[in-house]
Structure formats: C-alpha cells, structure tokens
Motif scaffolding. Structure first.
Motif, PDB file in Angstrom:
ATOM      1  N   ALA A  86       0.611  -1.196   0.005  1.00 48.19           N
ATOM      2  CA  ALA A  86       0.066   0.035  -0.168  1.00 48.19           C
ATOM      3  C   ALA A  86       0.759   1.219   0.021  1.00 48.19           C
ATOM      4  O   ALA A  86       0.603   2.298  -0.489  1.00 48.19           O
ATOM      5  CB  ALA A  86      -0.731   0.069   1.341  1.00 48.19           C
ATOM      6  N   GLY A  87       2.052   1.087   0.493  1.00 48.14           N
ATOM      7  CA  GLY A  87       2.828   2.261   0.670  1.00 48.14           C
ATOM      8  C   GLY A  87       3.378   2.893  -0.710  1.00 48.14           C
ATOM      9  O   GLY A  87       3.638   4.032  -0.807  1.00 48.14           O
ATOM     10  N   LEU A  88       3.119   1.982  -1.669  1.00 48.04           N
ATOM     11  CA  LEU A  88       3.564   2.617  -3.101  1.00 48.04           C
ATOM     12  C   LEU A  88       2.530   3.340  -3.692  1.00 48.04           C
ATOM     13  O   LEU A  88       2.935   4.418  -4.234  1.00 48.04           O
ATOM     14  CB  LEU A  88       3.865   1.203  -4.191  1.00 48.04           C
ATOM     15  CG  LEU A  88       3.844   1.744  -5.708  1.00 48.04           C
ATOM     16  CD1 LEU A  88       5.504   1.903  -5.764  1.00 48.04           C
ATOM     17  CD2 LEU A  88       3.766   0.313  -6.451  1.00 48.04           C
ATOM     18  N   SER A  89       1.247   3.160  -3.314  1.00 43.20           N
ATOM     19  CA  SER A  89       0.375   4.211  -3.711  1.00 43.20           C
ATOM     20  C   SER A  89      -0.214   4.959  -2.934  1.00 43.20           C
ATOM     21  O   SER A  89      -1.193   5.971  -3.275  1.00 43.20           O
ATOM     22  CB  SER A  89      -0.949   3.264  -4.388  1.00 43.20           C
ATOM     23  OG  SER A  89      -0.649   2.299  -5.504  1.00 43.20           O
ATOM     24  N   ALA A  90       0.313   5.258  -1.853  1.00 44.64           N
ATOM     25  CA  ALA A  90      -0.130   5.968  -0.714  1.00 44.64           C
ATOM     26  C   ALA A  90      -0.077   7.490  -1.279  1.00 44.64           C
ATOM     27  O   ALA A  90      -0.763   8.320  -1.075  1.00 44.64           O
ATOM     28  CB  ALA A  90       0.468   6.061   0.710  1.00 44.64           C
ATOM     29  N   GLU A  91       1.079   7.906  -2.017  1.00 44.36           N
ATOM     30  CA  GLU A  91       1.238   9.022  -2.540  1.00 44.36           C
ATOM     31  C   GLU A  91       0.273   9.595  -3.692  1.00 44.36           C
ATOM     32  O   GLU A  91       0.341  10.808  -3.878  1.00 44.36           O
ATOM     33  CB  GLU A  91       2.863   9.534  -2.637  1.00 44.36           C
ATOM     34  CG  GLU A  91       3.744   9.509  -1.400  1.00 44.36           C
ATOM     35  CD  GLU A  91       5.103   9.450  -1.958  1.00 44.36           C
ATOM     36  OE1 GLU A  91       5.238  10.763  -2.126  1.00 44.36           O
ATOM     37  OE2 GLU A  91       5.730   8.237  -1.820  1.00 44.36           O
ATOM     38  N   SER A  92      -0.240   8.662  -4.248  1.00 42.64           N
ATOM     39  CA  SER A  92      -1.257   8.706  -5.055  1.00 42.64           C
ATOM     40  C   SER A  92      -2.630   9.037  -4.679  1.00 42.64           C
ATOM     41  O   SER A  92      -3.547   9.227  -5.404  1.00 42.64           O
ATOM     42  CB  SER A  92      -1.345   7.630  -6.260  1.00 42.64           C
ATOM     43  OG  SER A  92      -0.112   7.364  -6.641  1.00 42.64           O
ATOM     44  N   GLY A  93      -2.861   9.138  -3.278  1.00 41.71           N
ATOM     45  CA  GLY A  93      -4.018   9.275  -2.659  1.00 41.71           C
ATOM     46  C   GLY A  93      -4.923   8.012  -2.347  1.00 41.71           C
ATOM     47  O   GLY A  93      -6.027   8.056  -1.917  1.00 41.71           O
ATOM     48  N   LEU A  94      -4.243   6.785  -2.452  1.00 48.63           N
ATOM     49  CA  LEU A  94      -4.996   5.629  -2.300  1.00 48.63           C
ATOM     50  C   LEU A  94      -4.551   5.170  -0.712  1.00 48.63           C
ATOM     51  O   LEU A  94      -3.266   5.048  -0.439  1.00 48.63           O
ATOM     52  CB  LEU A  94      -4.505   4.707  -3.233  1.00 48.63           C
ATOM     53  CG  LEU A  94      -4.944   4.886  -4.258  1.00 48.63           C
ATOM     54  CD1 LEU A  94      -4.824   3.525  -5.098  1.00 48.63           C
ATOM     55  CD2 LEU A  94      -6.260   5.308  -4.540  1.00 48.63           C
ATOM     56  N   GLY A  95      -5.408   5.230   0.251  1.00 49.74           N
ATOM     57  CA  GLY A  95      -5.121   5.104   1.728  1.00 49.74           C
ATOM     58  C   GLY A  95      -4.642   3.694   1.830  1.00 49.74           C
ATOM     59  O   GLY A  95      -4.875   2.716   1.418  1.00 49.74           O
TER      60      GLY A  95
ATOM     61  N   ALA B  35      -7.249   8.485  -9.101  1.00 49.51           N
ATOM     62  CA  ALA B  35      -5.645   8.723  -8.594  1.00 49.51           C
ATOM     63  C   ALA B  35      -4.728   8.570  -9.976  1.00 49.51           C
ATOM     64  O   ALA B  35      -5.454   8.200 -11.093  1.00 49.51           O
ATOM     65  CB  ALA B  35      -5.341   7.583  -7.723  1.00 49.51           C
ATOM     66  N   SER B  36      -3.872   8.940  -9.895  1.00 52.62           N
ATOM     67  CA  SER B  36      -2.583   8.956 -10.931  1.00 52.62           C
ATOM     68  C   SER B  36      -1.455   8.208 -10.383  1.00 52.62           C
ATOM     69  O   SER B  36      -1.171   8.180  -9.342  1.00 52.62           O
ATOM     70  CB  SER B  36      -2.578  10.220 -11.347  1.00 52.62           C
ATOM     71  OG  SER B  36      -3.403  11.007 -11.987  1.00 52.62           O
ATOM     72  N   PRO B  37      -0.730   7.555 -11.312  1.00 50.14           N
ATOM     73  CA  PRO B  37       0.655   6.998 -10.952  1.00 50.14           C
ATOM     74  C   PRO B  37       1.458   8.002 -10.487  1.00 50.14           C
ATOM     75  O   PRO B  37       1.598   9.132 -10.997  1.00 50.14           O
ATOM     76  CB  PRO B  37       1.171   6.201 -12.121  1.00 50.14           C
ATOM     77  CG  PRO B  37      -0.134   6.121 -12.904  1.00 50.14           C
ATOM     78  CD  PRO B  37      -1.057   7.278 -12.961  1.00 50.14           C
ATOM     79  N   ASN B  38       2.335   7.829  -9.337  1.00 49.06           N
ATOM     80  CA  ASN B  38       3.320   8.908  -8.594  1.00 49.06           C
ATOM     81  C   ASN B  38       4.606   8.278  -9.440  1.00 49.06           C
ATOM     82  O   ASN B  38       4.793   7.198 -10.137  1.00 49.06           O
ATOM     83  CB  ASN B  38       2.994   8.669  -7.319  1.00 49.06           C
ATOM     84  CG  ASN B  38       3.537   7.270  -6.702  1.00 49.06           C
ATOM     85  OD1 ASN B  38       4.752   6.835  -6.984  1.00 49.06           O
ATOM     86  ND2 ASN B  38       2.702   6.983  -5.852  1.00 49.06           N
ATOM     87  N   PRO B  39       5.469   9.194  -9.105  1.00 51.58           N
ATOM     88  CA  PRO B  39       7.034   8.717  -9.624  1.00 51.58           C
ATOM     89  C   PRO B  39       7.543   7.481  -9.247  1.00 51.58           C
ATOM     90  O   PRO B  39       8.273   6.783 -10.014  1.00 51.58           O
ATOM     91  CB  PRO B  39       8.043   9.746  -8.857  1.00 51.58           C
ATOM     92  CG  PRO B  39       6.871  11.040  -8.802  1.00 51.58           C
ATOM     93  CD  PRO B  39       5.639  10.250  -8.318  1.00 51.58           C
ATOM     94  N   ALA B  40       7.197   6.768  -8.086  1.00 50.49           N
ATOM     95  CA  ALA B  40       7.457   5.425  -7.968  1.00 50.49           C
ATOM     96  C   ALA B  40       7.124   4.279  -8.802  1.00 50.49           C
ATOM     97  O   ALA B  40       7.552   3.441  -9.267  1.00 50.49           O
ATOM     98  CB  ALA B  40       7.089   5.004  -6.281  1.00 50.49           C
ATOM     99  N   HIS B  41       5.541   4.715  -9.237  1.00 49.51           N
ATOM    100  CA  HIS B  41       4.993   3.682 -10.435  1.00 49.51           C
ATOM    101  C   HIS B  41       5.644   3.766 -11.457  1.00 49.51           C
ATOM    102  O   HIS B  41       6.170   2.817 -12.136  1.00 49.51           O
ATOM    103  CB  HIS B  41       3.503   4.010 -10.265  1.00 49.51           C
ATOM    104  CG  HIS B  41       2.621   3.784  -9.354  1.00 49.51           C
ATOM    105  ND1 HIS B  41       2.319   4.648  -8.399  1.00 49.51           N
ATOM    106  CD2 HIS B  41       2.243   2.402  -8.605  1.00 49.51           C
ATOM    107  CE1 HIS B  41       1.465   4.247  -7.432  1.00 49.51           C
ATOM    108  NE2 HIS B  41       1.378   2.915  -7.538  1.00 49.51           N
TER     109      HIS B  41
END
Length: 237
Positions: free
Chosen positions: A10-19, A63-69
C-alpha cells in the motif's frame, strides 16, 4: 541484469491518494473489515460490500501513478525478462504507469468475479449485487478481490520467481500480511540479496540485508536509477 522480484504494498500508492489500512481517517476506518473484506461478510450483506468497493474503485480511478510507479515501470521495460513485479495492491496504477504483466496476488478493483461459476470480466465503475454474471446469468457478482480467509492468486508463479531471484525488494509493505510477509525469507533461503524500501521500517525489517527509508516517490526512483546504472546490490548468487 540480475533477476529481481519486487513486491509492492500500500505504501507504493499512498502518495497517489490511495489510503492504507493504517490511515487514521481513511476509507478503511469507516467499515468493519469482517463486513466488507470476508466471504462471510459478502454472504451477509452484498450491498454493503459493493458500496465499499465502489468507493475504493472510484478513488482508484481518480488517482494517478506517482514517480515510484513510473520508476518501476521504467525498470521493467528495460529488462522485462529479469524483473517480476508482484503487488498486494488492488489498484491499476503500475499498469497505467506503463508496467506489463503485473502479478496481482490480491486481485484487482477493475475486475469482477462470479461467486457461483467463477467467471471473470472487466468491472463497471459501479457494481450492484443484483447484476447478473455475463456467463451464467446468476446475480452473484462480487469484486475480484482476495478477501481475508481466501488464498492469494498466482502463488505458484510467485514462489517459482522467488526461488530463481538474485534480488528481492519489498516496497511499501507493512510486513503484517502473510504469505507475502514470508517472501523475504523464501528469497533469502534461495540466496537472493534482500532490500526493503519503505516509509518506515516494517515488522519484518530485521529479515532484510539492507533498507532505505523515505517516501516511495523519492527512494524508489533513486534505487531504480542505481539498478539501471549497474550499481546495486551484491553480485549474483
């Protein structure tokens, strides 16, 4: 390139706004997991389960992919035969970032499953318990999500990849959910180097040879740059 198995949580997508489960004011706090994330909960109240996953699906689609994705997709594109992306996440942000053949061990929000005949199809944005299965016409539509008490998908493929890996990397995982929490031990037993990339140390942090802490959008692209430059890890098995 060495064979790398990457497990994302989940930490991969947290910065994309997914809790995540641990968010104090997130979507998860408004529902009892026994009611919305178990087969028994679905049997009791399918409408409530669909309400919950419709909200999660809407959150995901917004949501949108963040730099980690994007970094992980870039790594996979550079070495598609050497990089195996396994995720506990049910979003499609890795795919939208350009990754292919992502192993969704806990299912996907964008897919639907018939609880009666097992047929799978692309889920509409809003699902309803009365919707018929396209294959058998029974009103047994459920999200294609692995709930608590159910066996994760693709375990044979994942275990084969772990045995063959030269490196295992866990990104944004809590280390609380099995069998994924045990992957580091399987990989290490097979001789792989192990690395944790996380906002904070997980409950299994002590099992990794190395760790880097910080926001995924910062530490994952930096690590991918090192891999592509040939500057990561120990050399082979």
């Amino acid at each position: 390139m060495e064979r790398i198995v990457i497990l994302t949580g989940a930490g991969l997508s947290a910065e994309s706004g997914l809790g995540t489960f641990r968010d104090k004011d997130g979507l998860w706090t408004r529902y009892d997991l026994n009611d919305v994330a178990t087969p028994e909960g679905f049997a009791r109240n399918p409408a409530l389960v669909h309400e919950f996953y419709n909200a999660r699906r809407a959150n995901c689609l917004a949501a949108s992919p963040n730099p980690a994705h994007h970094a992980l997709a870039r790594l996979q594109r550079a070495a598609p035969d050497s990089v195996c992306l396994v995720t506990q996440n049910v979003d499609d942000l890795l795919e939208r970032a350009g990754a292919a053949d992502v192993v969704h061990m806990h299912g996907q929000l964008t897919r639907a499953l018939c609880a009666d005949c097992g047929h799978r199809w692309d889920a509409p944005q809003v699902m309803d318990p009365s919707a018929p299965c396209p294959a058998c016409a029974r009103p047994a539509t459920r999200p294609d999500i692995v709930w608590f008490g159910e066996y994760p998908y693709y375990m044979d493929r994942i275990e084969h990849a772990l045995i063959q890996a030269d490196m295992f990397v866990a990104i944004g995982t809590s280390g609380n959910v099995y069998p994924a929490a045990g992957f580091v031990q399987q990989a290490a037993a097979a001789g792989a180097a192990t690395l944790e990339l996380n906002l904070e140390a997980s409950t299994t942090a002590g099992l990794f040879e190395d760790r880097r802490l910080g926001p995924a959008s910062q530490i994952v692209p930096a690590w991918v740059d090192e891999v592509l430059a040939g500057k990561h890890g120990r050399q082979g098995k």
